[in-house]
Design a protein around this motif. Structure first.
Motif, PDB file in Angstrom:
ATOM      1  N   ILE A  94       0.852  -1.104   0.208  1.00  0.00           N
ATOM      2  CA  ILE A  94       0.001   0.104   0.011  1.00  0.00           C
ATOM      3  C   ILE A  94       1.022   1.191   0.105  1.00  0.00           C
ATOM      4  CG2 ILE A  94      -0.120  -0.028   2.471  1.00  0.00           C
ATOM      5  CD1 ILE A  94      -3.206   1.080   2.144  1.00  0.00           C
ATOM      6  N   ASP A  95       0.386   2.274  -0.795  1.00  0.00           N
ATOM      7  CA  ASP A  95       1.234   3.509  -0.489  1.00  0.00           C
ATOM      8  C   ASP A  95       0.988   4.349   0.760  1.00  0.00           C
ATOM      9  OD1 ASP A  95       2.141   2.989  -3.101  1.00  0.00           O
ATOM     10  OD2 ASP A  95       0.859   4.797  -4.087  1.00  0.00           O
ATOM     11  N   VAL A  96       1.941   5.040   1.089  1.00  0.00           N
ATOM     12  CA  VAL A  96       1.639   5.816   2.373  1.00  0.00           C
ATOM     13  C   VAL A  96       0.924   7.064   2.188  1.00  0.00           C
ATOM     14  CG1 VAL A  96       3.837   7.162   2.262  1.00  0.00           C
ATOM     15  CG2 VAL A  96       3.073   6.392   4.351  1.00  0.00           C
ATOM     16  N   ASP A  97       0.613   7.638   0.776  1.00  0.00           N
ATOM     17  CA  ASP A  97       0.073   8.820   0.929  1.00  0.00           C
ATOM     18  C   ASP A  97      -1.450   8.709   0.976  1.00  0.00           C
ATOM     19  OD1 ASP A  97      -0.502   7.800  -1.492  1.00  0.00           O
ATOM     20  OD2 ASP A  97       0.586   9.084  -2.743  1.00  0.00           O
ATOM     21  N   LEU A  98      -2.023   7.859   1.234  1.00  0.00           N
ATOM     22  CA  LEU A  98      -3.357   7.461   1.372  1.00  0.00           C
ATOM     23  C   LEU A  98      -4.237   7.467   0.218  1.00  0.00           C
ATOM     24  CD1 LEU A  98      -4.059   9.303   4.860  1.00  0.00           C
ATOM     25  CD2 LEU A  98      -3.959   6.665   4.394  1.00  0.00           C
ATOM     26  N   GLN A  99      -3.508   7.171  -1.041  1.00  0.00           N
ATOM     27  CA  GLN A  99      -4.277   7.288  -2.222  1.00  0.00           C
ATOM     28  C   GLN A  99      -4.866   5.772  -2.411  1.00  0.00           C
ATOM     29  OE1 GLN A  99      -1.042   8.837  -4.954  1.00  0.00           O
ATOM     30  NE2 GLN A  99      -2.878  10.038  -5.830  1.00  0.00           N
ATOM     31  N   ASP A 100      -4.494   4.967  -1.671  1.00  0.00           N
ATOM     32  CA  ASP A 100      -4.905   3.736  -1.729  1.00  0.00           C
ATOM     33  C   ASP A 100      -5.745   3.415  -0.387  1.00  0.00           C
ATOM     34  OD1 ASP A 100      -3.448   3.082  -3.715  1.00  0.00           O
ATOM     35  OD2 ASP A 100      -1.654   2.323  -2.697  1.00  0.00           O
ATOM     36  N   GLU A 201      -6.696  11.784  -4.541  1.00  0.00           N
ATOM     37  CA  GLU A 201      -5.601  12.640  -4.486  1.00  0.00           C
ATOM     38  C   GLU A 201      -4.765  12.356  -2.983  1.00  0.00           C
ATOM     39  OE1 GLU A 201      -5.438  16.524  -6.411  1.00  0.00           O
ATOM     40  OE2 GLU A 201      -7.292  16.167  -7.120  1.00  0.00           O
ATOM     41  N   ARG A 202      -3.563  12.816  -3.354  1.00  0.00           N
ATOM     42  CA  ARG A 202      -2.475  12.435  -2.195  1.00  0.00           C
ATOM     43  C   ARG A 202      -2.880  13.299  -0.988  1.00  0.00           C
ATOM     44  NH1 ARG A 202       2.940  11.791  -0.732  1.00  0.00           N
ATOM     45  NH2 ARG A 202       3.651  10.469  -2.523  1.00  0.00           N
ATOM     46  N   ARG A 203      -2.723  12.720   0.099  1.00  0.00           N
ATOM     47  CA  ARG A 203      -3.044  13.478   1.470  1.00  0.00           C
ATOM     48  C   ARG A 203      -2.067  14.512   1.663  1.00  0.00           C
ATOM     49  NH1 ARG A 203      -6.087  12.339   5.976  1.00  0.00           N
ATOM     50  NH2 ARG A 203      -7.376  10.957   4.748  1.00  0.00           N
TER      51      ARG A 203
HETATM   52 MG    MG Z   1       0.582   8.676  -4.465  1.00  0.00          MG
END
Ligand code: MG
Ligand code: UDP
Length: 313
Positions: A94-100, A201-203
């Motif tokens: 999982i990506d860390v930017d909360l896009q997932d 979108e990225r958090r």
């Molecule tokens: Mg991202």
């Protein structure tokens, strides 16, 4: 109780990690009577304070594990390291930017528990919030690679997925240095269920992918999963021979019938430049494959660890 390892690649993500951590512990709490968790952060040679943030988290929560690389090896290497170090029965990337959206993990877990699937993966059905030119190139890339590669590369597929131990071990068997995970996930086979969601979108923090980096990545993907470009030279060569043959006949007939002197310089120049261009282009393609083969034969390690808090198993 089953254990889920959540692999999180991080590169310069000091702002995003706290947000992510808050969300993922909510999901673990929600699933507390179904599964236990391990959060495996991979610090991919960040230049900011990512490692300090991770150390602090690990000190107060023993579910937090981290691996820190000696330099930036790229997301592909970070994912590989994460899969290798994960100890869970199920492993998520999982990506860390909360896009997932982390809350999808519950549904993914239940799907895997049903025994029907080996992997639950995600794809975004929209690309809103993304520059239109990037979306257009992405479309083109997926159309092209799926024409020339036998491995299906799903349009809009994210790396976000939950996999069984069996599938993770299969992926770890693929030890190539030039990794293109979207292809490898599909190449290993197994039954995959797709969940779809709208682009988020990225958090916090910013994207690590410039347009050029993405373009290069897509070319790497094509080289890794298709050899069709290598035949371009033969096809173009044959075509040009055909054109030359027709031209010869026309010129001979014209000279015999009308005695026309052929206007030389401009046409000759065009032909030389055209053919020269095609030759260099085809050599470039060859070079690309040769370079990849060269890197592959060196057998360099995919990543190098500087520090971690993972107990040897
Ligand atoms: Mg991202
Ligand atoms: N990432 C990484 N190494 C890199 C580049 C990115 O580990 O060299 C991680 C990054 O921290 C994030 C994920 O890969 O968790 C996806 O990156 P990003 O959000 O920048 O990509 P985008 O979503 O814009 O495609």
């Amino acid at each position: 109780m089953k254990k889920i390892s959540v692999v999180v690649p991080c590169y310069n993500e000091q702002e995003a990690i706290p947000f992510f951590y808050n969300e993922i512990i909510k999901v673990s709490a929600m699933m507390a009577n179904e599964a236990e968790f391990e959060y495996l952060f991979v610090n991919d040679g960040s230049k900011d304070r990512t490692i300090d943030v991770l150390r602090a988290l690990a000190a107060k929560d023993q579910r937090v594990k981290y691996v820190s690389f000696s330099k930036n090896f790229g997301k592909e290497a970070a994912m590989y390291a994460g899969l290798e170090k994960a100890s869970g029965d199920y492993v998520a990337v999982i990506d860390v930017d909360l896009q997932d959206p982390p809350e999808l993990l519950q549904q993914m877990f239940r799907d895997l528990e049903s025994g029907e699937y080996d992997c639950v993966a995600t794809r975004r059905v929209s690309r809103k919030g993304e520059p239109p030119i990037r979306s257009a190139f992405a479309k083109l890339f997926y159309a092209m690679i799926n024409k020339i590669s036998k491995t299906e590369i799903v349009d809009g597929a994210r790396d976000y997925r939950l996999m069984t131990r069996q599938m993770v071990d299969a992926i770890l068997e693929v030890k190539e240095y030039n990794r293109f995970s979207k292809g490898i996930f599909s190449w290993v086979g197994f039954t995959t269920k797709w969940l779809e969601y709208e682009n988020v979108e990225r958090r916090a923090g910013e994207t690590k992918w410039s347009f050029w980096k993405l373009l290069k990545y897509s070319l790497d993907g094509i080289v890794a999963f298709s050899t069709v470009p290598l035949s371009i030279a033969s096809v173009l060569g044959l075509l040009l021979c055909l054109v030359a043959f027709v031209l010869i006949i026309i010129i001979v007939i014209k000279t015999l019938a009308f005695g026309d002197p052929v206007a030389g310089y401009p046409s000759l120049m065009c032909v030389i430049l055209f053919v020269g261009g095609i030759q260099l282009f085809c050599m470039g393609i060859l070079g690309k494959y040769l370079a990849k083969t060269y890197l592959e034969t060196k057998k360099r390690p995919i990543y190098l660890v500087k520090e971690d808090n993972i107990d040897e198993r």
